[in-house]
Design a protein around this motif. Sequence first.
Motif, PDB file in Angstrom:
ATOM      1  N   LEU A  39       0.820  -1.218   0.000  1.00 31.01           N
ATOM      2  CA  LEU A  39       0.000   0.000   0.000  1.00 31.01           C
ATOM      3  C   LEU A  39       0.853   1.266   0.000  1.00 31.01           C
ATOM      4  CD1 LEU A  39      -2.973  -0.796   2.422  1.00 31.01           C
ATOM      5  CD2 LEU A  39      -2.678  -1.383   0.017  1.00 31.01           C
ATOM      6  N   LEU A  40       2.155   1.104   0.189  1.00 30.07           N
ATOM      7  CA  LEU A  40       3.039   2.273   0.261  1.00 30.07           C
ATOM      8  C   LEU A  40       3.780   2.548  -1.042  1.00 30.07           C
ATOM      9  CD1 LEU A  40       4.675   1.548   3.755  1.00 30.07           C
ATOM     10  CD2 LEU A  40       2.891   3.225   3.259  1.00 30.07           C
ATOM     11  N   LEU A  41       3.692   1.606  -1.990  1.00 21.85           N
ATOM     12  CA  LEU A  41       4.484   1.759  -3.215  1.00 21.85           C
ATOM     13  C   LEU A  41       3.771   2.626  -4.236  1.00 21.85           C
ATOM     14  CD1 LEU A  41       5.945  -1.789  -3.932  1.00 21.85           C
ATOM     15  CD2 LEU A  41       6.880   0.072  -2.559  1.00 21.85           C
ATOM     16  N   GLU A  42       4.505   3.615  -4.720  1.00 22.32           N
ATOM     17  CA  GLU A  42       3.980   4.518  -5.733  1.00 22.32           C
ATOM     18  C   GLU A  42       4.230   3.914  -7.122  1.00 22.32           C
ATOM     19  OE1 GLU A  42       2.162   7.964  -5.558  1.00 22.32           O
ATOM     20  OE2 GLU A  42       3.966   8.454  -4.412  1.00 22.32           O
ATOM     21  N   ASP A  43       5.395   3.303  -7.302  1.00 23.23           N
ATOM     22  CA  ASP A  43       5.850   2.881  -8.631  1.00 23.23           C
ATOM     23  C   ASP A  43       5.182   1.601  -9.111  1.00 23.23           C
ATOM     24  OD1 ASP A  43       7.503   5.019  -8.720  1.00 23.23           O
ATOM     25  OD2 ASP A  43       9.282   3.944  -8.038  1.00 23.23           O
ATOM     26  N   ASP A  44       5.440   1.300 -10.376  1.00 22.22           N
ATOM     27  CA  ASP A  44       4.907   0.102 -11.013  1.00 22.22           C
ATOM     28  C   ASP A  44       5.736  -1.109 -10.562  1.00 22.22           C
ATOM     29  OD1 ASP A  44       4.314  -1.999 -12.710  1.00 22.22           O
ATOM     30  OD2 ASP A  44       4.149  -0.729 -14.486  1.00 22.22           O
ATOM     31  N   LEU A  45       5.188  -1.904  -9.657  1.00 26.53           N
ATOM     32  CA  LEU A  45       5.940  -3.031  -9.104  1.00 26.53           C
ATOM     33  C   LEU A  45       6.229  -4.091 -10.175  1.00 26.53           C
ATOM     34  CD1 LEU A  45       7.153  -4.415  -6.564  1.00 26.53           C
ATOM     35  CD2 LEU A  45       4.964  -5.581  -6.314  1.00 26.53           C
ATOM     36  N   LEU A  46       5.294  -4.274 -11.094  1.00 22.93           N
ATOM     37  CA  LEU A  46       5.519  -5.290 -12.136  1.00 22.93           C
ATOM     38  C   LEU A  46       6.747  -4.923 -12.972  1.00 22.93           C
ATOM     39  CD1 LEU A  46       4.622  -7.881 -13.522  1.00 22.93           C
ATOM     40  CD2 LEU A  46       3.011  -6.537 -14.887  1.00 22.93           C
ATOM     41  N   ARG A  47       6.864  -3.646 -13.288  1.00 28.34           N
ATOM     42  CA  ARG A  47       8.036  -3.200 -14.062  1.00 28.34           C
ATOM     43  C   ARG A  47       9.314  -3.461 -13.260  1.00 28.34           C
ATOM     44  NH1 ARG A  47      11.057   1.044 -13.287  1.00 28.34           N
ATOM     45  NH2 ARG A  47       9.507   2.319 -12.213  1.00 28.34           N
ATOM     46  N   ILE A  48       9.289  -3.118 -11.979  1.00 29.51           N
ATOM     47  CA  ILE A  48      10.500  -3.284 -11.167  1.00 29.51           C
ATOM     48  C   ILE A  48      10.857  -4.764 -11.020  1.00 29.51           C
ATOM     49  CG2 ILE A  48      11.466  -2.934  -8.847  1.00 29.51           C
ATOM     50  CD1 ILE A  48       9.816  -0.325  -8.737  1.00 29.51           C
ATOM     51  N   MET A  49       9.840  -5.598 -10.833  1.00 28.09           N
ATOM     52  CA  MET A  49      10.108  -7.040 -10.714  1.00 28.09           C
ATOM     53  C   MET A  49      10.677  -7.601 -12.013  1.00 28.09           C
ATOM     54  SD  MET A  49       6.772  -8.460  -8.736  1.00 28.09           S
ATOM     55  CE  MET A  49       6.910  -8.997  -7.049  1.00 28.09           C
ATOM     56  N   PHE A  50      10.122  -7.140 -13.133  1.00 26.59           N
ATOM     57  CA  PHE A  50      10.582  -7.633 -14.428  1.00 26.59           C
ATOM     58  C   PHE A  50      12.032  -7.200 -14.660  1.00 26.59           C
ATOM     59  CE2 PHE A  50      10.603  -7.696 -19.158  1.00 26.59           C
ATOM     60  CZ  PHE A  50      10.277  -9.030 -19.330  1.00 26.59           C
ATOM     61  N   GLU A  51      12.322  -5.947 -14.331  1.00 26.83           N
ATOM     62  CA  GLU A  51      13.700  -5.458 -14.487  1.00 26.83           C
ATOM     63  C   GLU A  51      14.657  -6.234 -13.582  1.00 26.83           C
ATOM     64  OE1 GLU A  51      12.517  -0.839 -15.645  1.00 26.83           O
ATOM     65  OE2 GLU A  51      13.500  -1.241 -13.730  1.00 26.83           O
ATOM     66  N   GLY A  88      17.768  -8.397 -14.858  1.00 26.78           N
ATOM     67  CA  GLY A  88      19.118  -8.006 -14.432  1.00 26.78           C
ATOM     68  C   GLY A  88      19.456  -6.559 -14.708  1.00 26.78           C
ATOM     69  N   LYS A  89      18.448  -5.690 -14.872  1.00 30.90           N
ATOM     70  CA  LYS A  89      18.780  -4.277 -15.079  1.00 30.90           C
ATOM     71  C   LYS A  89      17.647  -3.342 -14.694  1.00 30.90           C
ATOM     72  CE  LYS A  89      21.502  -1.274 -17.902  1.00 30.90           C
ATOM     73  NZ  LYS A  89      21.857  -0.633 -16.634  1.00 30.90           N
ATOM     74  N   PHE A  90      17.847  -2.642 -13.570  1.00 30.56           N
ATOM     75  CA  PHE A  90      16.891  -1.604 -13.191  1.00 30.56           C
ATOM     76  C   PHE A  90      17.071  -0.399 -14.112  1.00 30.56           C
ATOM     77  CE2 PHE A  90      17.245  -3.267  -8.616  1.00 30.56           C
ATOM     78  CZ  PHE A  90      16.050  -3.958  -8.706  1.00 30.56           C
ATOM     79  N   THR A  91      15.966   0.307 -14.401  1.00 26.16           N
ATOM     80  CA  THR A  91      16.084   1.525 -15.211  1.00 26.16           C
ATOM     81  C   THR A  91      16.092   2.773 -14.318  1.00 26.16           C
ATOM     82  OG1 THR A  91      13.698   1.479 -15.503  1.00 26.16           O
ATOM     83  CG2 THR A  91      15.034   0.590 -17.301  1.00 26.16           C
ATOM     84  N   SER A  92      15.904   2.581 -13.016  1.00 21.65           N
ATOM     85  CA  SER A  92      15.973   3.727 -12.113  1.00 21.65           C
ATOM     86  C   SER A  92      16.664   3.264 -10.827  1.00 21.65           C
ATOM     87  CB  SER A  92      14.563   4.225 -11.797  1.00 21.65           C
ATOM     88  OG  SER A  92      14.624   5.169 -10.754  1.00 21.65           O
ATOM     89  N   ASP A  93      17.383   4.205 -10.186  1.00 26.19           N
ATOM     90  CA  ASP A  93      18.072   3.788  -8.968  1.00 26.19           C
ATOM     91  C   ASP A  93      17.273   4.155  -7.724  1.00 26.19           C
ATOM     92  OD1 ASP A  93      18.391   6.470  -8.978  1.00 26.19           O
ATOM     93  OD2 ASP A  93      20.594   6.468  -8.967  1.00 26.19           O
TER      94      ASP A  93
END
Length: 421
Positions: free
Chosen positions: A300-312, A316-321
Amino acid sequence: MKVLLIGNGGRESAIAYKIKQSKLLSELKVFPGNGGFSKEEIIPKNTFDLKNKESVQNFVTQEKFDFIIVGPEEPLVDGITDWMEEISIPCFGPSKYCANIEGSKDFAKKLMKEFEVPTASYETFYDYENAIKYLQNKKMPIVIKADGLAAGKGVTVALSEKEAINALESIFIERKFGSSGSKVIIEEFMEGEEASIFAICDGNNFLVLPAAQDHKRALDGDLGPNTGGMGAYAPAPILNAEILEKVKEKIFKPMLNGLKQKGYPYKGLLYAGIMINNNEPKVVEFNARFGDPETQAIMLLLEDDLLRIMFESAKGKFTSDKINIKKGFSTIVVLAASGYPGDYPKGIEINISNPENNSTFIFHAGTQTREDKIVSNGGRILGITSFAETLQQSVDLCYHYLNNNHVQNSYFRKDIAGRAL
Ligand code: AMP
Ligand code: GLY
């Protein structure tokens, strides 16, 4: 993306809630799921065998999944991420080697020692006699841990030598924990306050989620037997900026860099269970997956797209730090079957209303659909989870709902987050 989510707990309900907000999702299936999922979403239990590599590979290929998300530890320790890699399907969760950080306490302790990560001092034992000998003249309490996965039941904090001997007997002689009973860790007892900190890792970098604290005991005042967790809250106020920085620098960084240097980059979620004493964090345990029930609060605290972060993470590569977190607090109170974690009834009918506000969410855990009815089939039945500006408000929202929605043969703790208020 057509996504397969593996698991059936409150944790998976919360992950599903969050990834359904993603524009990247075209279809979600869950195996085996629970009563909170629709009939269309659920893949029935006997469709494939999660323990069998070919069975999983064939099913995933046939159904043309684009991405697999693994909730619980067992499939990770079995090697599902490696099985998916063989057929080039991205899978959220560490490799079999890295998942052993949860699968074997001895393995985790050896890595911590090697990478100089702060934790309790320990010795490993392979037989009853030597373990007993070691106990003589040792300071109590002392902690006895069966080495392998034991569904959270392999740890005894022994207050006396007699209790420690009983624990060793049940592991080595009665073999209560099966194959986990061939190795035992005896560990120094750490005083302090516990917290759970999760990092999503891509093999090179990591993103830290808001720290949570859970309540492991069944009864108010942190009394009664240990459970899977009766409630949690996040962010936990005890984790000030100084401690968080230490957790990053002294725990996550050396662990992840060390594994990478060994040739085993860690991808997926790394869960650090820590003990904080005098502002110093030490590792109690690592897990290879999201915690339950902490995840329900954190989602409930996450603003970002969790699916995108999990996929990245899996690729093996995050697009944001950085990861964007909402300002505010969330709390989960678990509704459990009377008697849990001991014997408890199943098949309890769940007739509850939808929350009246859009800050409270009901995450199903031990439930199933039976002829258009939702009934319980596990000890932890539902997780009432609320988000609000203050911790107190999020707690109040949970109890407001629970006090107006009664489920027979069930109970919940009345003091979740009490120690932080
Ligand atoms: P674990 O499965 O390793 O997390 O252990 C289960 C629980 O036992 C932890 O959540 C702690 O409450 C407690 N525990 C484990 N190891 C220690 C330790 N060395 N000192 C104090 N408490 C511990
Ligand atoms: N809440 C503790 C765990 O997930 O292991």
